[in-house]
Design a protein around this motif. Structure first.
Motif: not given
Length: 299
Positions: A211-220
């Motif tokens: 399971y993973y999670c990362k911000p969607a609104g800031q450029p990765d």
């Protein structure tokens, strides 16, 4: 015989141990099929199932699916969840700050098996979420008018492929603490089909592989690399994840209305051309799957 029970809005608490699957559009005769195909805010329910063949799983379904099957499943009541639905091969707009707009704070999308979830930032108030089908990235980046300069996050096949079975469940959730949307995804082995109270393991029993999670609104990192490639004078940009090929046109970039963009195919970047470029000349070549691109649609 399968045992069903209500989970409700707090399904996220179990996401690390229990496989998650999106059932909408997998059952026939569902009242909301037209709404699901169009995308937008809808009402869902998250229920749990325990079956000797399919194992343990959490199932996201529309309200009518759960209502029609409630008596068969022996569930007296379920707690409903309001969420956006991002159809396969389509895009939807969501508010960047749903806590201010009073909008849903979840985005569900069909299970992934080679597909990608792409998030674009359209000004300060809106994000655009696209479910791009596996094997059709070149075509759908063009047909959905995805603008690489606006991309803030990409969840691609490489993110969730676990080497055993390229399956995943993904959703977006707004974090009130940080004031940002996050992409959550679960690497998964196996799939199940739900019809009423019956559960059939297609490639099961399902297992949670991560399971993973990362911000969607800031450029990765992926989004930043795409932007660097566009801004660079180099014909080619490479990094450890993909290959990106620039348009070779000497014409400077300019904003075109949609009709001009559709007609002018010679000077546009590969993802905006009316005809898809050779996959070997695109950074999407790493997204292509070996098996049929229609496998997800047929599930």
């Amino acid at each position: 015989m399968a045992h069903w029970y209500d989970i409700g809005p707090n399904f996220e608490d179990r996401i690390r141990q229990t496989p998650l699957t999106m059932a909408p559009l997998s059952n026939y005769g569902v009242q909301e099929q037209r709404d699901l195909a169009a995308g937008g805010p809808m009402v869902f329910a998250v229920t749990g199932v325990s079956d000797h063949q399919a194992g343990q799983a959490m199932v996201v379904e529309t309200r009518s699916q759960v209502t029609e099957a409630a008596s068969e499943r022996d569930i007296s009541s379920v707690r409903l969840v309001e969420a956006y639905w991002a159809p396969q091969g389509q895009s939807i707009g969501i508010p960047a700050r749903p806590d201010i707009a009073g909008a849903p704070e979840l985005v569900f999308t069909p299970d992934l098996s080679g597909c990608s979830v792409v998030v674009e930032k359209k000004g300060d108030r809106t994000l655009r979420v696209s479910h791009v089908q596996g094997g059709h990235h070149n075509e759908e980046f063009a047909s959905l008018h995805i603008e690489p300069r606006d991309i803030t996050a990409i969840l691609s096949h490489e993110n969730y492929s676990n080497g055993r079975n390229d399956q995943a469940a993904a959703f977006l959730k707004f974090d009130r603490g940080s004031g940002e949307w996050n992409i959550h995804w679960q690497e998964r082995q196996g799939t199940i089909h739900v019809r009423g109270a019956q559960v059939r393991a297609a490639m099961g029993p399902m297992e949670c592989a991560g399971y993973y999670c990362k911000p969607a609104g800031q450029p990765d990192q992926t989004a930043i690399a795409v932007r660097e490639a566009l801004a660079s004078d180099r014909a080619e940009h490479r990094d450890s994840r993909f290959r990106f090929t620039r348009s070779q046109s000497p014409e400077e970039h300019r904003e075109l209305p949609s009709m001009d963009a559709a007609i002018s195919t010679d000077s546009r970047p590969p993802w905006q051309r009316s005809r898809a470029p050779n996959p070997r000349d695109s950074f999407f070549s790493r997204f292509q799957r070996r098996d049929s691109s229609d496998s997800e649609r047929s599930r």
